[in-house]
Design a protein around this motif. Structure first.
Motif, PDB file in Angstrom:
ATOM      1  N   LEU A  72      11.673  61.095  33.158  1.00  0.00           N
ATOM      2  CA  LEU A  72      10.605  62.053  33.435  1.00  0.00           C
ATOM      3  C   LEU A  72      11.041  63.350  34.161  1.00  0.00           C
ATOM      4  CD1 LEU A  72       7.222  60.256  33.786  1.00  0.00           C
ATOM      5  CD2 LEU A  72       8.328  60.900  31.569  1.00  0.00           C
ATOM      6  N   ALA A  73      12.309  62.931  34.665  1.00  0.00           N
ATOM      7  CA  ALA A  73      12.918  64.160  35.651  1.00  0.00           C
ATOM      8  C   ALA A  73      13.188  65.383  34.885  1.00  0.00           C
ATOM      9  CB  ALA A  73      14.201  63.625  35.999  1.00  0.00           C
ATOM     10  N   LYS A  74      13.666  65.490  33.661  1.00  0.00           N
ATOM     11  CA  LYS A  74      13.815  66.747  32.815  1.00  0.00           C
ATOM     12  C   LYS A  74      12.440  67.290  32.509  1.00  0.00           C
ATOM     13  CE  LYS A  74      14.905  64.176  28.707  1.00  0.00           C
ATOM     14  NZ  LYS A  74      15.994  63.532  27.725  1.00  0.00           N
ATOM     15  N   CYS A  75      11.195  66.535  32.585  1.00  0.00           N
ATOM     16  CA  CYS A  75      10.012  66.950  31.952  1.00  0.00           C
ATOM     17  C   CYS A  75       9.168  67.759  32.904  1.00  0.00           C
ATOM     18  CB  CYS A  75       9.477  65.826  31.387  1.00  0.00           C
ATOM     19  SG  CYS A  75       7.868  66.166  30.431  1.00  0.00           S
ATOM     20  N   TYR A  76       9.355  69.129  32.972  1.00  0.00           N
ATOM     21  CA  TYR A  76       8.662  69.734  34.098  1.00  0.00           C
ATOM     22  C   TYR A  76       7.576  70.491  33.536  1.00  0.00           C
ATOM     23  CZ  TYR A  76      11.818  73.134  31.699  1.00  0.00           C
ATOM     24  OH  TYR A  76      12.365  73.981  30.705  1.00  0.00           O
ATOM     25  N   GLY A  77       6.455  69.802  33.279  1.00  0.00           N
ATOM     26  CA  GLY A  77       5.412  70.580  32.957  1.00  0.00           C
ATOM     27  C   GLY A  77       5.016  70.115  31.383  1.00  0.00           C
ATOM     28  N   GLY A  78       3.969  70.912  31.036  1.00  0.00           N
ATOM     29  CA  GLY A  78       3.514  70.592  29.268  1.00  0.00           C
ATOM     30  C   GLY A  78       2.591  69.526  29.581  1.00  0.00           C
ATOM     31  N   THR A 131       1.167  64.158  26.478  1.00  0.00           N
ATOM     32  CA  THR A 131       1.657  63.435  25.316  1.00  0.00           C
ATOM     33  C   THR A 131       3.299  63.524  25.300  1.00  0.00           C
ATOM     34  OG1 THR A 131       1.679  65.377  24.178  1.00  0.00           O
ATOM     35  CG2 THR A 131      -0.161  63.782  23.815  1.00  0.00           C
ATOM     36  N   ARG A 132       3.685  64.437  25.854  1.00  0.00           N
ATOM     37  CA  ARG A 132       5.427  64.631  25.940  1.00  0.00           C
ATOM     38  C   ARG A 132       5.733  63.614  26.689  1.00  0.00           C
ATOM     39  NH1 ARG A 132       8.351  69.740  27.935  1.00  0.00           N
ATOM     40  NH2 ARG A 132      10.491  69.108  27.167  1.00  0.00           N
ATOM     41  N   LYS A 133       5.171  63.331  28.030  1.00  0.00           N
ATOM     42  CA  LYS A 133       5.624  62.399  28.883  1.00  0.00           C
ATOM     43  C   LYS A 133       5.547  60.896  28.262  1.00  0.00           C
ATOM     44  CE  LYS A 133       4.710  64.984  33.241  1.00  0.00           C
ATOM     45  NZ  LYS A 133       3.773  64.960  34.511  1.00  0.00           N
ATOM     46  N   ARG A 134       4.344  60.836  27.585  1.00  0.00           N
ATOM     47  CA  ARG A 134       4.175  59.372  27.128  1.00  0.00           C
ATOM     48  C   ARG A 134       5.169  59.132  25.997  1.00  0.00           C
ATOM     49  NH1 ARG A 134      -1.648  59.126  26.129  1.00  0.00           N
ATOM     50  NH2 ARG A 134      -1.721  58.732  28.098  1.00  0.00           N
ATOM     51  N   LYS A 135       5.833  60.216  25.402  1.00  0.00           N
ATOM     52  CA  LYS A 135       6.533  59.947  24.125  1.00  0.00           C
ATOM     53  C   LYS A 135       7.837  59.739  24.823  1.00  0.00           C
ATOM     54  CE  LYS A 135       8.715  62.725  20.349  1.00  0.00           C
ATOM     55  NZ  LYS A 135       8.816  63.953  19.955  1.00  0.00           N
ATOM     56  N   LEU A 136       8.089  60.123  25.918  1.00  0.00           N
ATOM     57  CA  LEU A 136       9.640  59.879  26.432  1.00  0.00           C
ATOM     58  C   LEU A 136       9.598  58.228  27.084  1.00  0.00           C
ATOM     59  CD1 LEU A 136      10.492  63.184  28.293  1.00  0.00           C
ATOM     60  CD2 LEU A 136      11.804  62.066  26.717  1.00  0.00           C
ATOM     61  N   LEU A 137       8.323  57.873  27.786  1.00  0.00           N
ATOM     62  CA  LEU A 137       8.297  56.695  28.255  1.00  0.00           C
ATOM     63  C   LEU A 137       8.342  55.678  27.193  1.00  0.00           C
ATOM     64  CD1 LEU A 137       5.577  57.523  31.090  1.00  0.00           C
ATOM     65  CD2 LEU A 137       8.054  56.421  31.405  1.00  0.00           C
ATOM     66  N   GLU A 138       7.669  55.928  26.072  1.00  0.00           N
ATOM     67  CA  GLU A 138       7.768  54.906  24.864  1.00  0.00           C
ATOM     68  C   GLU A 138       9.000  54.793  24.516  1.00  0.00           C
ATOM     69  OE1 GLU A 138       5.429  53.103  23.556  1.00  0.00           O
ATOM     70  OE2 GLU A 138       4.140  53.829  25.073  1.00  0.00           O
ATOM     71  N   LYS A 149      11.004  52.612  26.551  1.00  0.00           N
ATOM     72  CA  LYS A 149      10.448  51.175  26.463  1.00  0.00           C
ATOM     73  C   LYS A 149      10.989  50.477  25.156  1.00  0.00           C
ATOM     74  CE  LYS A 149       5.947  48.789  26.237  1.00  0.00           C
ATOM     75  NZ  LYS A 149       4.507  48.909  26.276  1.00  0.00           N
ATOM     76  N   GLU A 150      11.346  51.091  23.955  1.00  0.00           N
ATOM     77  CA  GLU A 150      11.738  50.663  22.957  1.00  0.00           C
ATOM     78  C   GLU A 150      13.242  50.326  23.258  1.00  0.00           C
ATOM     79  OE1 GLU A 150      10.688  49.764  19.896  1.00  0.00           O
ATOM     80  OE2 GLU A 150       8.797  50.132  20.891  1.00  0.00           O
ATOM     81  N   GLY A 151      14.013  51.018  23.957  1.00  0.00           N
ATOM     82  CA  GLY A 151      15.361  51.124  24.271  1.00  0.00           C
ATOM     83  C   GLY A 151      15.556  49.660  25.077  1.00  0.00           C
ATOM     84  N   LYS A 152      14.568  49.515  25.924  1.00  0.00           N
ATOM     85  CA  LYS A 152      14.569  48.240  27.123  1.00  0.00           C
ATOM     86  C   LYS A 152      14.703  47.064  26.249  1.00  0.00           C
ATOM     87  CE  LYS A 152      14.443  50.325  31.303  1.00  0.00           C
ATOM     88  NZ  LYS A 152      15.489  50.065  32.070  1.00  0.00           N
TER      89      LYS A 152
END
Length: 621
Positions: free
Chosen positions: A567-573, A576-583, A586-589
């Protein structure tokens, strides 16, 4: 033994048997055997004052550092008796005192007619003193009771003379009083050795028979064999053969140890010395074998001694796999110096190629490992010590298990474990804490006797598996170091035993498996999973560490994943955008967990397999 030097001028030929006395010194560890031996070397003049040093007969650095004798050492002492003014030859063997080296003592007794039973005036009779005394009695040796360290302020010679007299059936005044440190009473002791110990008996005209009681490997001259001649005569250039193998050799050199090896013109009846045949194969000079001449071989071999039975097994693996051939060669050479060591090749999925070694006890295991590391320059990992189990399956098939990885997975009808008879000697004030310790280790009390008003002998039967780990350390700490322990195997009994496996991400790691009693399985599982959680580095994914009995998980720890901040590169918005990056992370892990393997560093194996007592000794260093 040091390298055999270029020989000095030959010694005279064999001495008459009635001028020879063969004896050994037996005692508990730290009762002054080596100090008394030093004093005898000085008084008889075989070692000059300028060459004298403490523990002269202890040749290994490890013996000097620890202050214990590991190898028996033979030495020839000339002595003019003050009783009859005659010259005699005394062949002395200085023996170890620790229970793990009893085999060295038993071999020494076979080469002697008498034994000095040495007791410390300040500590009194201890467990190994009794064990060695019984060994000497079984060999029908003449026993001379001696009280050592009479110069100490805490010495109680009268009290312990009474104890010793009751034990061996003599009068208290028959117990000689000496001080190995000051030399007081040692000359009287040497005269009594001449007077009380009978001369060796043998037939000079019979076929030659000599008992091999020890052997060492010399880098330059090959196998050096130590013998006691019983019948006949051995001379240089004789053609000899080993009774058990029938292998023929030519003797290049015969000599005596005084205390450095010196060539002689031969060895006669009752003499103790060494042979060199130039043989480099360490397996051709077996301890306990009979040496005879090739032209006139003996018909009957000498009674050797029982082969030692390993009590404790442990795997030894080189840290660097390329050192495996060096480890094999080092073990071969060490086995010649230490006849009680047995080993066979073993491989482990986690540790690679190594050897499964059998030892007489924990100290023996520790000494062997340290000698291999010092003498061969190896770096070794040793697995947790285990004992031999006999497993019977439901279908009647029987399996001998020396390694937890050999433990069968099928339905088990019965597991037999070795049982030992333990003898503990301690001041009577510690009875309660000793009994509590033995009960915790599944012991059954067999008897208790007062040796004197304040000293007690307690006898227990205990499973060997409960003794080999840290029983001795616990006993010493609970009794402030006053208790002494001796044990011997007596039987096998059925036990409720299970194998605890350690799983890393669902895969068994064979090096961490252990066979334990069902009541202690949970504690072992919790301690090992906790250790590994701290030792294994974190991965990119979560790693479960589990302890299991069969398919049942009994303990679990998790190594948390290293988390990257996506989330370091996610500076606002929008959220759902943050959730998309976390999901996505999670898939990669999840995918990484399916293909990733947990690499266990060697340091983790070393730390996890090191017992608490090893860590304590490392801290002391």
């Amino acid at each position: 033994m040091p390298a055999i030097p270029i020989t000095k001028s030959p010694q005279p030929a064999a001495t008459k048997p009635d001028q020879i006395r063969n004896f050994c010194i037996i005692a508990h560890i730290d009762h002054g055997k080596s100090t008394l031996a030093d004093r005898m070397l000085g008084i008889t003049g075989v070692v000059e004052d300028r060459n004298m040093r403490a523990q002269y007969l202890d040749r290994m650095d490890i013996e000097r550092e620890r202050g214990i004798t590991i190898k028996s050492q033979a030495v020839r002492l000339p002595w003019r008796s003050g009783l009859d003014n005659q010259d005699y030859i005394l062949n002395m063997i200085d023996t170890p005192g620790h229970v793990d080296f009893t085999y060295e003592v038993s071999r020494s007794l076979a080469a002697c007619e008498g034994a000095i039973l040495l007791v410390d005036c300040a500590q009194g009779i201890e467990a190994q003193t009794l064990a060695n005394l019984y060994l000497a009695m079984e060999n029908n040796l003449t026993i001379i009771p001696v009280l050592n360290k009479i110069d100490l302020p805490a010495a109680q010679p009268e009290k312990f003379a009474e104890e010793l007299a009751n034990l061996i059936g003599c009068k208290p005044e028959d117990c000689l009083r000496v001080s190995g440190k000051t030399g007081e009473g040692v000359e009287v002791l040497l005269d009594q050795i001449v007077k009380q110990i009978p001369p060796p008996v043998g037939d000079l005209s019979a076929a030659t028979r000599a008992l091999i009681f020890d052997s060492v490997y010399d880098s330059y001259r090959g196998v050096v064999t130590y013998v006691r001649v019983v019948d006949g005569h051995l001379s240089p250039r004789d053609q000899i053969q080993m009774y058990s193998t029938g292998v023929r050799h030519e003797m290049l050199e015969v000599g005596v140890i005084s205390p450095e090896p010196m060539a002689s013109n031969g060895l006669g009846v009752g003499e103790v010395g060494y042979l060199i045949t130039g043989v480099k194969d360490v397996r051709q000079s077996r301890v306990g074998d009979t040496v005879t001449t090739y032209n006139n071989p003996a018909k009957i071999a000498l009674a050797g001694y029982k082969d030692p039975k390993p009590m404790v097994f442990s795997g030894l693996f080189p840290l660097d796999g390329a050192e495996y051939p060096m480890l094999r060669e080092a073990l071969d050479k060490l086995q010649l110096n230490d006849a009680a060591l047995v080993f066979e090749p073993e491989s482990s999925a986690a540790l690679g190629f190594g050897f499964r070694c059998g030892f007489l006890g924990l100290l023996h295991m520790e000494i062997v490992r340290e000698r291999l590391e010092r003498e061969a320059g190896l770096t070794l990992i040793s697995t947790a010590p285990s004992v031999v189990y006999k497993v019977t399956l439901d279908d009647g098939k029987k399996i001998v298990v020396t390694n937890p990885s050999e433990y069968p997975d099928g339905k088990i009808a019965e597991v037999m474990e070795p049982i030992v008879k333990a003898t503990i000697l301690a001041p009577s004030e510690f009875i309660g804490t000793i009994m509590e310790l033995c009960q915790q280790r599944r012991g059954a009390q067999k008897g208790m006797d007062y040796l004197s008003e304040d000293r007690i002998e307690i006898r227990y039967t205990l499973p060997l598996a409960e003794i080999v780990f840290d029983f001795f350390d616990q006993l010493k700490s609970r009794t402030r170091g006053y208790a002494s322990l001796d044990y011997e195997p007596i039987a096998e009994e059925a036990g409720d035993l299970v194998k605890v496996d350690i799983l890393l991400q669902g895969e068994k790691v064979d090096a961490f498996s252990q066979i334990v009693h069902r009541d202690k399985a949970y504690a072992y599982g919790v301690s090992m999973t906790g250790k590994l959680r701290d030792l294994i580095p974190r991965q990119q994914f979560e790693v479960p560490i589990q302890a299991a009995i069969g398919a049942k998980i009994i303990a679990r720890e998790n190594i948390r994943a290293i988390r990257k901040d996506v989330l370091a590169k996610c500076y606002g918005g929008d959220i759902t955008r943050k959730r998309k990056l976390l999901e996505k992370q999670k898939e990669g892990k999840k995918r990484m967990k399916m293909v990733g393997r947990v690499e266990v560093p060697q340091e983790a194996f070393i730390a996890a397999l090191t017992t608490d007592s090893d860590k304590a000794s490392e801290k002391k260093k």
